[in-house]
Design a protein around this motif. Structure first.
Motif, mmCIF file in Angstrom:
data_model
loop_
_atom_site.group_PDB
_atom_site.id
_atom_site.type_symbol
_atom_site.label_atom_id
_atom_site.label_comp_id
_atom_site.label_asym_id
_atom_site.label_seq_id
_atom_site.Cartn_x
_atom_site.Cartn_y
_atom_site.Cartn_z
ATOM 1 N N GLY A 1 -15.707 43.575 1.819
ATOM 2 C CA GLY A 1 -14.267 43.405 1.904
ATOM 3 C C GLY A 1 -13.557 44.736 1.963
ATOM 4 N N PHE A 2 -12.281 44.718 1.539
ATOM 5 C CA PHE A 2 -11.449 45.901 1.646
ATOM 6 C C PHE A 2 -10.639 46.093 0.369
ATOM 7 C CE2 PHE A 2 -12.182 44.064 5.782
ATOM 8 C CZ PHE A 2 -12.597 45.161 6.529
ATOM 9 N N PHE A 3 -10.324 47.360 0.089
ATOM 10 C CA PHE A 3 -9.525 47.697 -1.090
ATOM 11 C C PHE A 3 -8.581 48.843 -0.753
ATOM 12 C CE2 PHE A 3 -8.771 50.526 -4.702
ATOM 13 C CZ PHE A 3 -8.184 49.653 -5.601
ATOM 14 N N ALA A 4 -7.379 48.792 -1.302
ATOM 15 C CA ALA A 4 -6.431 49.908 -1.211
ATOM 16 C C ALA A 4 -5.577 49.888 -2.467
ATOM 17 C CB ALA A 4 -5.545 49.778 0.027
ATOM 18 N N SER A 5 -5.056 51.042 -2.847
ATOM 19 C CA SER A 5 -4.157 51.112 -4.002
ATOM 20 C C SER A 5 -3.173 52.244 -3.791
ATOM 21 C CB SER A 5 -4.948 51.338 -5.295
ATOM 22 O OG SER A 5 -5.426 52.670 -5.367
ATOM 23 N N GLN A 6 -2.274 52.392 -4.723
ATOM 24 C CA GLN A 6 -1.273 53.450 -4.671
ATOM 25 C C GLN A 6 -1.918 54.833 -4.595
ATOM 26 O OE1 GLN A 6 1.834 52.630 -7.453
ATOM 27 N NE2 GLN A 6 2.507 54.758 -7.546
ATOM 28 N N SER A 7 -3.123 54.964 -5.188
ATOM 29 C CA SER A 7 -3.797 56.267 -5.235
ATOM 30 C C SER A 7 -4.961 56.403 -4.276
ATOM 31 C CB SER A 7 -4.307 56.521 -6.669
ATOM 32 O OG SER A 7 -3.247 56.519 -7.595
ATOM 33 N N VAL A 8 -5.355 55.303 -3.638
ATOM 34 C CA VAL A 8 -6.554 55.317 -2.784
ATOM 35 C C VAL A 8 -6.240 54.637 -1.458
ATOM 36 C CG1 VAL A 8 -8.928 54.496 -2.565
ATOM 37 C CG2 VAL A 8 -8.107 55.299 -4.777
ATOM 38 N N LYS A 9 -6.574 55.290 -0.353
ATOM 39 C CA LYS A 9 -6.324 54.695 0.959
ATOM 40 C C LYS A 9 -7.250 53.499 1.194
ATOM 41 C CE LYS A 9 -9.437 57.803 3.487
ATOM 42 N NZ LYS A 9 -9.535 58.844 4.535
ATOM 43 N N ARG A 10 -6.873 52.646 2.125
ATOM 44 C CA ARG A 10 -7.644 51.435 2.417
ATOM 45 C C ARG A 10 -9.056 51.807 2.864
ATOM 46 N NH1 ARG A 10 -8.517 47.440 6.625
ATOM 47 N NH2 ARG A 10 -8.307 45.331 5.757
ATOM 48 N N GLN A 11 -10.024 51.115 2.294
ATOM 49 C CA GLN A 11 -11.410 51.377 2.645
ATOM 50 C C GLN A 11 -12.251 50.126 2.472
ATOM 51 O OE1 GLN A 11 -13.443 53.800 -0.680
ATOM 52 N NE2 GLN A 11 -11.248 54.237 -0.915
ATOM 53 N N LYS A 12 -13.395 50.132 3.137
ATOM 54 C CA LYS A 12 -14.306 48.995 3.057
ATOM 55 C C LYS A 12 -15.137 49.105 1.783
ATOM 56 C CE LYS A 12 -17.425 46.207 5.860
ATOM 57 N NZ LYS A 12 -18.021 46.027 7.206
ATOM 58 N N ILE A 13 -15.370 47.986 1.136
ATOM 59 C CA ILE A 13 -16.224 47.952 -0.055
ATOM 60 C C ILE A 13 -17.265 46.853 0.119
ATOM 61 C CG2 ILE A 13 -14.492 48.903 -1.620
ATOM 62 C CD1 ILE A 13 -13.905 46.078 -2.584
ATOM 63 N N GLY A 14 -18.387 47.013 -0.577
ATOM 64 C CA GLY A 14 -19.479 46.058 -0.420
ATOM 65 C C GLY A 14 -19.961 45.501 -1.749
ATOM 66 N N GLU A 15 -20.939 44.621 -1.664
ATOM 67 C CA GLU A 15 -21.490 44.000 -2.862
ATOM 68 C C GLU A 15 -22.064 45.073 -3.787
ATOM 69 O OE1 GLU A 15 -25.797 42.425 -1.440
ATOM 70 O OE2 GLU A 15 -24.070 41.452 -0.498
ATOM 71 N N GLY A 16 -21.962 44.801 -5.077
ATOM 72 C CA GLY A 16 -22.399 45.785 -6.057
ATOM 73 C C GLY A 16 -21.301 46.752 -6.460
ATOM 74 N N THR A 17 -20.070 46.500 -5.994
ATOM 75 C CA THR A 17 -18.936 47.378 -6.323
ATOM 76 C C THR A 17 -18.105 46.781 -7.454
ATOM 77 O OG1 THR A 17 -18.775 48.184 -4.046
ATOM 78 C CG2 THR A 17 -16.824 48.445 -5.429
ATOM 79 N N VAL A 18 -17.718 47.631 -8.397
ATOM 80 C CA VAL A 18 -16.757 47.259 -9.436
ATOM 81 C C VAL A 18 -15.434 47.940 -9.113
ATOM 82 C CG1 VAL A 18 -16.124 47.492 -11.869
ATOM 83 C CG2 VAL A 18 -18.467 46.874 -11.250
ATOM 84 N N ILE A 19 -14.347 47.164 -9.134
ATOM 85 C CA ILE A 19 -12.999 47.684 -8.925
ATOM 86 C C ILE A 19 -12.288 47.697 -10.269
ATOM 87 C CG2 ILE A 19 -10.810 47.378 -7.715
ATOM 88 C CD1 ILE A 19 -12.336 45.498 -5.759
ATOM 89 N N LEU A 20 -11.688 48.824 -10.620
ATOM 90 C CA LEU A 20 -10.853 48.896 -11.819
ATOM 91 C C LEU A 20 -9.394 48.988 -11.375
ATOM 92 C CD1 LEU A 20 -10.388 49.126 -14.849
ATOM 93 C CD2 LEU A 20 -10.806 51.591 -14.668
ATOM 94 N N LEU A 21 -8.607 47.980 -11.735
ATOM 95 C CA LEU A 21 -7.177 47.980 -11.452
ATOM 96 C C LEU A 21 -6.421 48.544 -12.646
ATOM 97 C CD1 LEU A 21 -6.814 44.407 -9.900
ATOM 98 C CD2 LEU A 21 -7.357 46.560 -8.736
#
Length: 294
Positions: free
Chosen positions: A69-89
């Motif tokens: 999938g994809f992730f973006a935040s105020q501090s990080v530009k949009r990028q692709k992420i894959g299985e085995g990834t932990v996202i901290l909001l």
């Protein structure tokens, strides 16, 4: 057989807040390819319609166990992420994430807040600039999410204290995996472990950090830098920490007097040893020995 979605929003009382960390929500959803995301509407601030951003007033840990999938935040530009990834909001930080429609994904999440987490962020164990952790597959961490969900369903007295402590366990595991991913070199790890063994085996000797580096065939500056990056302390501080542990052992388990302990650990005299011991432990060797004999 698990359903494609389970989620809980949790109640919190004043005593829970005093614990220093509380859990607000926990759940999972398994998104099939070409499916709508998220599977259902969420209440209030939790509602989410990617790619539009959302801002929370809490932390969340999202673990992607399957798919991309994809992730973006105020501090990080949009990028692709894959299985085995932990996202901290992070609270107050806008973010957006969603599965790739071609693959879907499986996600587990837990939301939380409190002073114990704020302090870790203040000390930069976790930062907004690095919210993604590639930890791979971990059945243990999935099991911890499932434990939180099961305890939340039961809502037995004290469950908030239990599940918030599990959150700290997950964060510790993520941090551990992050730190160790920085040291992929078996050569480097091998040298660090050799250095630790040399230092521990020589606590009653006179081997200096420079001697340790030479023994391992390494330049001292590089050795000291890598050792500190790996352990968090310099070789000299590492030796002092173990010297204190050895001093406590000798004061506890032997009949050596304080001067003999000082001599065994290569201090110039008992006074120097006593000053060192009190600075590190808060008590003199004599006070420590009297305390353990009470």
């Amino acid at each position: 057989m698990m359903s494609n979605e389970q989620l809980r929003y949790l109640t919190i009382n004043a005593m829970d807040e005093e614990w220093g960390i509380v859990v607000t929500t926990v759940g999972y959803q398994f998104i099939q390819p070409q499916s709508h995301y998220p599977l259902s509407r969420h209440p209030g601030q939790y509602d989410f319609s990617p790619p539009s951003p959302r801002t929370l007033n809490e932390y969340q840990l999202i673990y992607i166990t399957k798919g991309n999938g994809f992730f973006a935040s105020q501090s990080v530009k949009r990028q692709k992420i894959g299985e085995g990834t932990v996202i901290l909001l992070f609270p107050g930080e806008w973010h957006s994430y969603c599965p790739d429609s071609a693959t879907g994904w499986n996600e587990y999440w837990v939301g939380f807040r409190g002073l114990h987490i704020d302090r870790r962020v203040e000390r930069q164990f976790f930062t907004r600039e690095e919210p993604l952790f590639h930890i791979g597959h971990s059945a243990t961490i999935v099991g911890l999410y499932e434990d939180i969900l099961e305890l939340a369903k039961q809502e037995k007295t004290g469950y908030q204290q239990m599940i918030s402590s599990i959150v700290l366990h997950i964060m510790g595991a993520v941090y551990y995996k992050k730190k160790n991913s920085l040291f992929q070199s078996s050569y480097l790890e091998g040298k660090i472990f050799e250095a630790k063994k040399l230092i521990k085996d020589d606590l009653e000797g006179v081997l200096s950090p420079e001697d340790v580096a030479a023994e391992l065939g390494l330049g001292y500056s590089w050795f000291r830098r890598m050792f500190k990056e790996y352990t968090g302390v310099s070789p000299a501080q590492y030796r002092l920490q173990y010297k204190i542990l050895r001093a406590r052992e000798l004061l506890t388990d032997t009949s050596l007097n304080i001067s003999e302990v000082a001599y065994a650990l290569h201090f110039e005299n008992a006074g120097q040893f006593s000053t060192f011991f009190k600075k590190k432990t808060g008590s003199t060797p004599g006070e420590f020995r009297r305390l353990i004999k009470q």
